[in-house]
Design a protein around this motif. Sequence first.
Motif, mmCIF file in Angstrom:
data_model
loop_
_atom_site.group_PDB
_atom_site.id
_atom_site.type_symbol
_atom_site.label_atom_id
_atom_site.label_comp_id
_atom_site.label_asym_id
_atom_site.label_seq_id
_atom_site.Cartn_x
_atom_site.Cartn_y
_atom_site.Cartn_z
ATOM 1 N N TYR A 72 -8.003 -5.817 2.900
ATOM 2 C CA TYR A 72 -8.241 -4.495 2.331
ATOM 3 C C TYR A 72 -7.454 -4.406 1.036
ATOM 4 N N MET A 73 -8.155 -4.548 -0.074
ATOM 5 C CA MET A 73 -7.478 -4.717 -1.356
ATOM 6 C C MET A 73 -6.616 -3.511 -1.729
ATOM 7 N N ALA A 74 -7.041 -2.311 -1.370
ATOM 8 C CA ALA A 74 -6.277 -1.120 -1.740
ATOM 9 C C ALA A 74 -4.927 -1.063 -1.042
ATOM 10 N N GLY A 75 -4.774 -1.809 0.059
ATOM 11 C CA GLY A 75 -3.520 -1.793 0.782
ATOM 12 C C GLY A 75 -2.536 -2.869 0.354
ATOM 13 N N LEU A 76 -2.922 -3.690 -0.616
ATOM 14 C CA LEU A 76 -2.038 -4.769 -1.072
ATOM 15 C C LEU A 76 -0.934 -4.218 -1.968
ATOM 16 N N PRO A 77 0.181 -4.949 -2.090
ATOM 17 C CA PRO A 77 1.244 -4.500 -2.988
ATOM 18 C C PRO A 77 0.741 -4.324 -4.414
ATOM 19 N N ALA A 78 1.280 -3.334 -5.112
ATOM 20 C CA ALA A 78 0.871 -3.072 -6.490
ATOM 21 C C ALA A 78 1.098 -4.298 -7.361
ATOM 22 N N ASP A 170 8.031 13.800 7.222
ATOM 23 C CA ASP A 170 7.278 14.300 8.375
ATOM 24 C C ASP A 170 7.541 13.382 9.559
ATOM 25 N N ALA A 171 8.312 13.861 10.535
ATOM 26 C CA ALA A 171 8.690 13.028 11.673
ATOM 27 C C ALA A 171 7.504 12.637 12.536
ATOM 28 N N ARG A 172 6.383 13.332 12.366
ATOM 29 C CA ARG A 172 5.200 13.014 13.175
ATOM 30 C C ARG A 172 4.305 11.969 12.522
ATOM 31 N N ALA A 173 4.608 11.606 11.287
ATOM 32 C CA ALA A 173 3.781 10.649 10.549
ATOM 33 C C ALA A 173 4.434 9.272 10.572
ATOM 34 N N PRO A 174 3.629 8.222 10.496
ATOM 35 C CA PRO A 174 4.211 6.867 10.475
ATOM 36 C C PRO A 174 4.907 6.583 9.154
ATOM 37 N N GLY A 175 6.034 5.894 9.232
ATOM 38 C CA GLY A 175 6.780 5.517 8.036
ATOM 39 C C GLY A 175 6.713 4.024 7.791
ATOM 40 N N ARG A 176 7.846 3.419 7.465
ATOM 41 C CA ARG A 176 7.870 1.994 7.148
ATOM 42 C C ARG A 176 7.473 1.151 8.361
ATOM 43 N N PRO A 177 6.674 0.110 8.137
ATOM 44 C CA PRO A 177 6.294 -0.772 9.247
ATOM 45 C C PRO A 177 7.503 -1.523 9.805
ATOM 46 N N HIS A 178 7.515 -1.694 11.110
ATOM 47 C CA HIS A 178 8.501 -2.519 11.793
ATOM 48 C C HIS A 178 7.771 -3.641 12.506
ATOM 49 N N TRP A 179 8.325 -4.850 12.428
ATOM 50 C CA TRP A 179 7.736 -6.004 13.094
ATOM 51 C C TRP A 179 8.792 -6.732 13.907
ATOM 52 N N TRP A 194 14.288 -11.228 15.010
ATOM 53 C CA TRP A 194 14.758 -10.014 14.354
ATOM 54 C C TRP A 194 13.722 -8.902 14.480
ATOM 55 N N VAL A 195 14.173 -7.680 14.214
ATOM 56 C CA VAL A 195 13.281 -6.572 13.898
ATOM 57 C C VAL A 195 13.228 -6.482 12.375
ATOM 58 N N ALA A 196 12.056 -6.679 11.807
ATOM 59 C CA ALA A 196 11.892 -6.645 10.361
ATOM 60 C C ALA A 196 11.387 -5.278 9.936
ATOM 61 N N GLN A 197 11.871 -4.811 8.802
ATOM 62 C CA GLN A 197 11.443 -3.540 8.230
ATOM 63 C C GLN A 197 10.923 -3.798 6.826
ATOM 64 N N TYR A 198 9.753 -3.240 6.521
ATOM 65 C CA TYR A 198 9.139 -3.473 5.217
ATOM 66 C C TYR A 198 9.048 -2.175 4.431
ATOM 67 N N ASP A 199 9.531 -2.212 3.198
ATOM 68 C CA ASP A 199 9.471 -1.080 2.284
ATOM 69 C C ASP A 199 8.366 -1.353 1.278
ATOM 70 N N HIS A 200 7.230 -0.656 1.430
ATOM 71 C CA HIS A 200 6.073 -0.910 0.574
ATOM 72 C C HIS A 200 6.357 -0.537 -0.873
ATOM 73 N N MET A 205 11.336 -6.695 2.196
ATOM 74 C CA MET A 205 11.419 -6.838 3.647
ATOM 75 C C MET A 205 12.828 -7.234 4.035
ATOM 76 N N SER A 206 13.392 -6.549 5.013
ATOM 77 C CA SER A 206 14.728 -6.875 5.483
ATOM 78 C C SER A 206 14.669 -7.301 6.941
ATOM 79 N N LEU A 207 15.400 -8.367 7.257
ATOM 80 C CA LEU A 207 15.545 -8.842 8.632
ATOM 81 C C LEU A 207 16.981 -8.542 9.056
ATOM 82 N N ASP A 208 17.278 -7.264 9.168
ATOM 83 C CA ASP A 208 18.674 -6.869 9.355
ATOM 84 C C ASP A 208 18.980 -6.350 10.751
ATOM 85 N N HIS A 209 18.078 -6.594 11.713
ATOM 86 C CA HIS A 209 18.321 -6.174 13.089
ATOM 87 C C HIS A 209 18.093 -7.367 14.012
ATOM 88 N N PRO A 210 19.062 -8.267 14.140
ATOM 89 C CA PRO A 210 18.857 -9.438 15.000
ATOM 90 C C PRO A 210 18.717 -9.035 16.457
#
Length: 226
Positions: A72-78, A170-179, A194-200, A205-210
């Motif tokens: 989905y091209m619109a969802g790719l990084p700028a 908005d606490a009811r909306a999804p935020g940064r992806p976690h993997w 790890w738990v990875a967090q991605y900031d679009h 991407m940070s792998l800061d939760h082993p």
Amino acid sequence: MTCAPASLRTSTDLLRDRAGAVSPAATLSEVFSTTVIDGAATGFALAHLSPGRGPVLWVQDRLSRRECGIPYMAGLPAGMDVLRVDVSRPVDVLWAVEQGLGCPSLGGVIAEIWGDPPVLDFTATKRLALRAEAHAVPCWLLRRAAEPALSGARERWRVSSLPSANAPCDARAPGRPHWRVELFRSRFRAPATWVAQYDHARHHMSLDHPIALRGEPDGTALSATG
């Protein structure tokens, strides 16, 4: 496609780390999806590629397109440009990827191969790894409905989606992806999970939760920037 000489877009420190080994940024990495339709593996690979460095060659076989869809091209990084190649057979994916890895003007290559075709053996993956390293082009091989058999990939990951963080406004909306990401084999660093967090917005991407592994201590916190 015009391929620029490697000397015009890379430097020695891109290819080598302090120990003298080839950097994981310019080699073959495999990503296994724990659920075949989970998009986490795709997001994880994209998070390692730098927008603006050059177009990304994205090659899919027929079963990958049928089961998982197309990017989905619109969802790719700028700023990330994609050259899509659709082929039918895994052997055609391997041929197209190998040709692409010989072009240093590419910012990376993503290949999707469904299952465990016989052509995707140790020899084939070793060829891709060596070609990626020779031309400093990172290659990410996405594996769905597949088992991690013998491979020449320098790093091998298992990736799955976790509940996302809450949106700041908005606490009811999804935020940064976690993997949940597991490095189960690597030539460069110790395996860990790890738990990875991605900031679009920052493409970071940070792998800061082993996560503790069975019988093993927690891994050291790592970070990866696209």
